[in-house]
Design a protein around this motif. Structure first.
Motif, short mmCIF file in Angstrom:
data_model
loop_
_atom_site.label_atom_id
_atom_site.label_comp_id
_atom_site.label_asym_id
_atom_site.label_seq_id
_atom_site.Cartn_x
_atom_site.Cartn_y
_atom_site.Cartn_z
N SER A 2 20.58 -11.39 92.85
CA SER A 2 19.16 -11.08 92.95
C SER A 2 18.48 -11.27 91.60
CB SER A 2 18.97 -9.64 93.44
OG SER A 2 19.54 -8.72 92.53
N ASN A 3 17.19 -11.57 91.64
CA ASN A 3 16.42 -11.83 90.43
C ASN A 3 15.34 -10.77 90.25
OD1 ASN A 3 17.56 -14.51 89.57
ND2 ASN A 3 16.88 -15.06 91.61
N LYS A 4 15.22 -10.25 89.04
CA LYS A 4 14.24 -9.23 88.73
C LYS A 4 13.46 -9.66 87.49
CE LYS A 4 15.95 -6.37 91.86
NZ LYS A 4 15.20 -5.92 93.05
N LEU A 5 12.27 -9.08 87.35
CA LEU A 5 11.43 -9.38 86.19
C LEU A 5 10.76 -8.12 85.71
CD1 LEU A 5 10.15 -11.47 84.26
CD2 LEU A 5 8.36 -11.80 85.98
N CYS A 6 10.82 -7.88 84.41
CA CYS A 6 10.14 -6.71 83.87
C CYS A 6 9.38 -7.10 82.60
CB CYS A 6 11.11 -5.57 83.59
SG CYS A 6 12.40 -5.94 82.41
N ILE A 7 8.45 -6.22 82.21
CA ILE A 7 7.66 -6.42 81.00
C ILE A 7 7.97 -5.28 80.03
CG2 ILE A 7 5.31 -6.53 80.06
CD1 ILE A 7 4.38 -7.55 82.77
N ILE A 8 8.19 -5.63 78.78
CA ILE A 8 8.43 -4.64 77.74
C ILE A 8 7.30 -4.73 76.71
CG2 ILE A 8 10.06 -3.74 76.04
CD1 ILE A 8 11.23 -3.85 78.83
N ILE A 9 6.62 -3.62 76.49
CA ILE A 9 5.50 -3.59 75.55
C ILE A 9 5.85 -2.65 74.40
CG2 ILE A 9 3.02 -3.13 75.27
CD1 ILE A 9 2.84 -3.47 78.37
N ASP A 10 5.85 -3.18 73.18
CA ASP A 10 6.30 -2.40 72.04
C ASP A 10 5.71 -3.02 70.77
OD1 ASP A 10 7.96 -0.95 70.10
OD2 ASP A 10 9.31 -0.53 71.77
N TYR A 149 15.14 4.22 77.55
CA TYR A 149 14.45 3.35 78.50
C TYR A 149 15.35 2.28 79.14
CZ TYR A 149 13.70 -0.89 75.58
OH TYR A 149 13.85 -2.03 74.84
N PRO A 150 16.40 1.75 78.44
CA PRO A 150 17.26 0.79 79.14
C PRO A 150 17.94 1.38 80.39
CG PRO A 150 17.52 0.53 76.78
CD PRO A 150 16.73 1.80 76.99
N PRO A 151 18.56 2.57 80.31
CA PRO A 151 19.14 3.14 81.54
C PRO A 151 18.10 3.38 82.62
CG PRO A 151 19.97 4.28 79.60
CD PRO A 151 18.86 3.41 79.13
N SER A 152 16.88 3.74 82.21
CA SER A 152 15.83 3.98 83.20
C SER A 152 15.44 2.69 83.91
CB SER A 152 14.60 4.60 82.51
OG SER A 152 13.62 4.96 83.46
N ILE A 153 15.36 1.59 83.15
CA ILE A 153 15.07 0.29 83.77
C ILE A 153 16.18 -0.09 84.74
CG2 ILE A 153 14.93 -2.20 83.31
CD1 ILE A 153 13.43 -1.60 80.78
N ILE A 154 17.42 0.08 84.30
CA ILE A 154 18.56 -0.27 85.16
C ILE A 154 18.52 0.51 86.46
CG2 ILE A 154 21.07 -0.03 85.36
CD1 ILE A 154 21.26 -0.80 82.40
N LYS A 155 18.22 1.79 86.37
CA LYS A 155 18.16 2.63 87.58
C LYS A 155 17.13 2.10 88.57
CE LYS A 155 17.55 7.45 89.05
NZ LYS A 155 16.50 7.15 90.04
N ILE A 156 15.97 1.73 88.06
CA ILE A 156 14.91 1.23 88.94
C ILE A 156 15.30 -0.12 89.55
CG2 ILE A 156 12.54 0.33 88.97
CD1 ILE A 156 11.85 2.51 86.93
N LEU A 157 15.84 -1.01 88.74
CA LEU A 157 16.17 -2.35 89.22
C LEU A 157 17.35 -2.35 90.18
CD1 LEU A 157 15.68 -4.56 86.03
CD2 LEU A 157 14.06 -4.00 87.84
N LYS A 158 18.20 -1.34 90.11
CA LYS A 158 19.33 -1.27 91.04
C LYS A 158 18.96 -0.64 92.37
CE LYS A 158 23.38 -0.02 89.54
NZ LYS A 158 24.47 0.70 88.84
N ASP A 159 17.75 -0.12 92.45
CA ASP A 159 17.29 0.45 93.71
C ASP A 159 16.99 -0.70 94.66
OD1 ASP A 159 16.14 1.75 95.81
OD2 ASP A 159 14.55 2.71 94.67
N ASN A 160 17.78 -0.81 95.69
CA ASN A 160 17.67 -1.94 96.61
C ASN A 160 16.64 -1.73 97.71
OD1 ASN A 160 19.67 -3.54 95.38
ND2 ASN A 160 21.28 -2.33 96.37
N GLN A 161 15.98 -0.59 97.72
CA GLN A 161 15.01 -0.32 98.76
C GLN A 161 13.81 -1.25 98.59
OE1 GLN A 161 13.58 3.68 98.93
NE2 GLN A 161 12.72 3.45 100.96
N ILE A 162 13.44 -1.95 99.65
CA ILE A 162 12.31 -2.87 99.61
C ILE A 162 11.22 -2.32 100.52
CG2 ILE A 162 11.50 -5.20 100.12
CD1 ILE A 162 14.27 -6.22 99.58
N TYR A 163 10.04 -2.13 99.97
CA TYR A 163 8.92 -1.63 100.74
C TYR A 163 8.14 -2.80 101.32
CZ TYR A 163 9.98 2.73 98.36
OH TYR A 163 10.62 3.83 97.87
#
Length: 229
Positions: A2-10, A149-163
């Motif tokens: 699966s492919n995911k995309l996130c934005i990091i602002i810093d 924040y890295p573990p938090s991103i991983i947790k969200i991206l591993k959530d397979n629930q699709i709305y």
């Protein structure tokens, strides 16, 4: 995979941290994740006094979001600017893509909460509830220390629930350059990718388009059933 995309602002380059603590662990689990990095100290966002110009940052973020499904945004609260902080960034994100999940992180989490809620001993219950509701509206899904924040991103991206609300724009973007010609005149001549942006930005036209689309799908299903009889 699966492919995911996130934005990091810093205000500090997070590429190496992201690659080692997010991308590599997820790749081992069959999840490919890319990131777009927005550094708030880049000259394009700063005035002559090296302060962040929010309007220029908004222009950049609008371009970053255009024609893309973003799974999560993570932003630092401390942006090396006395007048602009992560909450200002979250407000910009809300204006562009109000339902995208946002992670707010900081090396001084206590000061963040104080900034968000103020002195709770001096506020009435109604005032505190109002502050909390505002944060909920911004879709901030997690507040973490900077190294969290890295573990938090991983947790969200591993959530397979699709709305269903996110499934439609994702599917439209599979044919993002295809021109739309029927069903909803307001979008005639628009690409499917730009229509997906309208849906995820929760514009009135995006909502009305979805309603009409669902009605036509149901009408088609009924027609097919009647034909088979």
């Amino acid at each position: 995979m699966s492919n995911k995309l996130c934005i990091i602002i810093d205000d500090v380059n997070q590429k190496r941290v992201f690659e080692s603590m997010v991308a590599k662990p997820l790749k081992r689990e069959g999840i490919h994740v890319d990131a777009i990095f927005v550094n708030t100290t880049d000259a394009e966002f700063l005035d002559n006094d090296q302060n962040i110009i929010l309007e220029k940052l908004k222009i950049r973020l609008t371009e970053v979001f255009r024609n893309k499904h973003i799974d999560v945004v993570a932003t630092d609260f401390d942006l090396s600017d006395d007048n602009v902080c992560g909450i200002n960034v979250v407000e910009l994100i809300y204006q562009i893509r109000p339902k995208v999940p946002v992670i707010l992180y900081s090396g001084k989490l206590g000061s963040v909460l104080k900034h968000l809620l103020g002195d709770h001993t001096q506020k009435t219950s109604d005032e505190l509830v109002k502050s909390i509701k505002k944060l909920i509206r911004y879709n901030i899904v997690d507040y973490v220390e900077r190294d969290g924040y890295p573990p938090s991103i991983i947790k969200i991206l591993k959530d397979n629930q699709i709305y269903i609300s996110s499934l439609l724009p994702q599917k439209l973007r599979e044919y993002s350059t295809l021109e739309f010609k029927s069903c909803y005149p307001f979008f005639a001549g628009r690409t499917l990718g730009s229509i997906a942006d309208e849906i995820e930005s929760h514009t009135p036209q995006g909502r009305e388009f979805q309603e009409q689309l669902y009605e036509q799908v149901i009408a088609y299903m009924i027609a097919i059933n009647n034909y088979e009889e």
